[in-house]
Write an enzyme that holds these catalytic residues in place. Sequence first.
Site, PDB file in Angstrom:
ATOM      1  N   CYS A   1     -22.319   3.414  32.366  1.00  0.00           N
ATOM      2  CA  CYS A   1     -23.023   2.761  33.477  1.00  0.00           C
ATOM      3  C   CYS A   1     -22.385   3.081  34.822  1.00  0.00           C
ATOM      4  CB  CYS A   1     -23.074   1.248  33.271  1.00  0.00           C
ATOM      5  SG  CYS A   1     -21.488   0.428  33.485  1.00  0.00           S
TER       6      CYS A   1
ATOM      7  N   CYS B   1     -14.663  -1.294  31.176  1.00  0.00           N
ATOM      8  CA  CYS B   1     -15.793  -1.180  32.090  1.00  0.00           C
ATOM      9  C   CYS B   1     -16.020  -2.552  32.715  1.00  0.00           C
ATOM     10  CB  CYS B   1     -17.017  -0.748  31.293  1.00  0.00           C
ATOM     11  SG  CYS B   1     -18.563  -1.073  32.138  1.00  0.00           S
TER      12      CYS B   1
ATOM     13  N   CYS C   1     -16.952   4.030  33.946  1.00  0.00           N
ATOM     14  CA  CYS C   1     -17.565   3.887  32.635  1.00  0.00           C
ATOM     15  C   CYS C   1     -18.557   5.038  32.417  1.00  0.00           C
ATOM     16  CB  CYS C   1     -18.294   2.548  32.555  1.00  0.00           C
ATOM     17  SG  CYS C   1     -19.314   2.388  31.085  1.00  0.00           S
TER      18      CYS C   1
ATOM     19  N   LYS D   1       0.826  -1.216   0.000  1.00  0.00           N
ATOM     20  CA  LYS D   1       0.000   0.000   0.000  1.00  0.00           C
ATOM     21  C   LYS D   1       0.857   1.261   0.000  1.00  0.00           C
ATOM     22  CE  LYS D   1      -4.204  -0.589   0.579  1.00  0.00           C
ATOM     23  NZ  LYS D   1      -4.929  -1.109   1.703  1.00  0.00           N
TER      24      LYS D   1
END
Length: 715
Positions: free
Chosen positions: A442, A457, A439, A334
């Site tokens: 939550c 988390c 997190c 590439k």
Amino acid sequence: MVQATGREHPETGGMPVNDLSEDQAARELAWLAAQLQAANTAYHRDDAPDISDADYDALKQRNAAIEAQFPELKRADSPSEVVGGAIAEGFGKVQHVVRMLSLGNAFSDDEVTEFDQRIRKYLGLPDDAPLAYTAEPKIDGLSLSLRYEDGTLVQAATRGDGAVGENVTANARTIADIPQQLRGAPDVLEVRGEVYMSHADFAALNERQKVAGAKTFANPRNAAAGSLRQLDAEITKSRPLRFFAYAWGDLSAPLAETQSAAIARLAALGFSTNPLTVTCDGPDQLIAHYTQIEEQRANLGYDIDGVVYKVDDLALQRRLGFRSTTPRWAIAHKFPAELAWTVLEAIDIQVGRTGALSPVARLRPVTVGGVVVSNATLHNEDYIAGRGGDGNPIREGRDIRVGDWVQVYRAGDVIPKIKDVDLGRRPDDARPYAFPDVCPECQSAAIREAGDAVRRCTGGMICPAQAVEKLKHFVSRAAFDIEGLGAKQVEQFYSDGWITTPADIFTLRDRFGTGLQQLKNREGWGEKSASNLFDAIDDKRQISLARLIYSLGIRHVGENSATLLANHYGTWAAFEQAMTQATVGSGPAWDDLIAIDGVGAVMATSVITTLQQEAERDSIDRLVAALDVQAAQAVATDSPVAGKTVVFTGTLERMTRAEAKARAEALGAKVSGSVSAKTDILVAGPGAGSKATKAAELGVETMDEDAWLALIGTA
Ligand code: IVH
């Protein structure tokens, strides 16, 4: 016949949308759809627009206004879903006889040398033995497979997921570079290549689109894809698409003995082949050709994103074969990524399905290599802080802060990344970024385990982000791929509490099927779409083992690994039993698992712990109970060694160990490293020692390499 005059509907045209009754609205929407479709045909097929742009726009706006007022009346053929003239769904499916694969990548000269070394090692060729390659530009378009039978083009299909593509035959027939008839071709010939658009044609198309008030395209590749994937082939015909042939699929007779001769044969049959294709005799020449092509890149007049190298000798290509999705005999070298500077406006944290907290850069939009970029990944907290995975400084220790000027790059299709930061332009009030330790979704603790670059988390299934991401993964294209149930619907269903784990998807009909009321009344859902969804879900109850394993979203298990696991264990029962019995780090089940070529200790640990985790397992068991899991198809079931366990020992003289193993596995055999009562065949070369003795004791059938080759039919 409805005339596309652009005037108003005779009955209701002048009325405010608010005053329309449902019946009137439905009638006018039908009328508008017909008017707009007629206008499209006149414009695209006949090159004879019979309605002014302003009238056309007025009709479209009226249509949109009525749809906004009466969303449930929106038609399946709604003109507001027509992008550049056709509805973006609804092609027939085509199963590829020979899978359409992708290519592995190399980003540096060293990786090209390693590619050559790997091939030599696999084939057992010494460093000084000649080994020829072809080198040709990697065209940045979309691949297409053209099937000719008795010299006539009978089918054209996009790549799709490699196994199943879209039937675009009518569209392909409109492309001038694609011959309809061939003379002197094998009875069955599938020609593969790239559909692309030149820079000049792309610019002109965008200009026309702009004038027509239609959507413009971000780059030539999108324009080519958007033009080929039109339900109305007349639109494709009006778009200047081109085609380069560079490969083939199903064949009734070989084209040639080498890649270069096969391409020459395709050229002789009337296909366009790339003029910058050469043969080279090793990595140095390959790299020299790469450099030459890179210099010409800007003046080629079409987009390329690298150079593809292929082993020239087709017999060697056959011996080298394939990994799960890429050939061993080819690689794409590439070009380096394209770069741009912009301002980092914010850092957001996304929580993934495995709980990983991923920082995302929100950028002032900037064009990088023809594409507008406004988001990029920042990898993890160390990356932001200027530390590498090994704890050593990266970017000479420069950290990244909100407000900074940052350098963005993208290589190929991957998510853009941030490469560097300009301290000279850092605002005075910029503060080091404080990575969250809870997190954001939550509020559970987010913990970084020793040796892990990623903070995760700890909320598990109680974390809505993890649960939703798991579900999204579950329905994604390479997983269950349920029509009508995409990321958006999953989010909706999750927030409504209808689906919390994958198994819930398969009870939707039972829970909602009779009344249908709740689903039906939701915005965007009608009786028909709801029942279509239930049918689409039922369609996927039958699922291959590899897809099932992949869709579980087990950390470290991607599509390729899922295929390896499926092929090794064959059935869900065998897989599940082995994972339940295994202990991490030792024992026969563990040994058997990590003996799979491509499965390491990290993945093995992840699979075992996931399948042994109680809540997770409960959810998986409920899912599997709702499914009909198809046993993995041994790669070949009709071979004399399918299902047999084979051990190779001693020196092999006609192939390397890696090749022997790959070929045996391709024929459906299991290759093991040690002889046991389960061994069916021992292939013993010169110098075989204790394994041969043990095999004799156990009465295991033993043969030499020639006998083995005779047995598998390639002596
Ligand atoms: S060979 C089995 N040659 O690149 C390998 N591919 O990243 C078949 N592509 O899906 C592909 N130019 O769409 C090959 N000269 C070239 C190519 C080329 C572009 C595309 C092709 C393929 C993708 C893989």
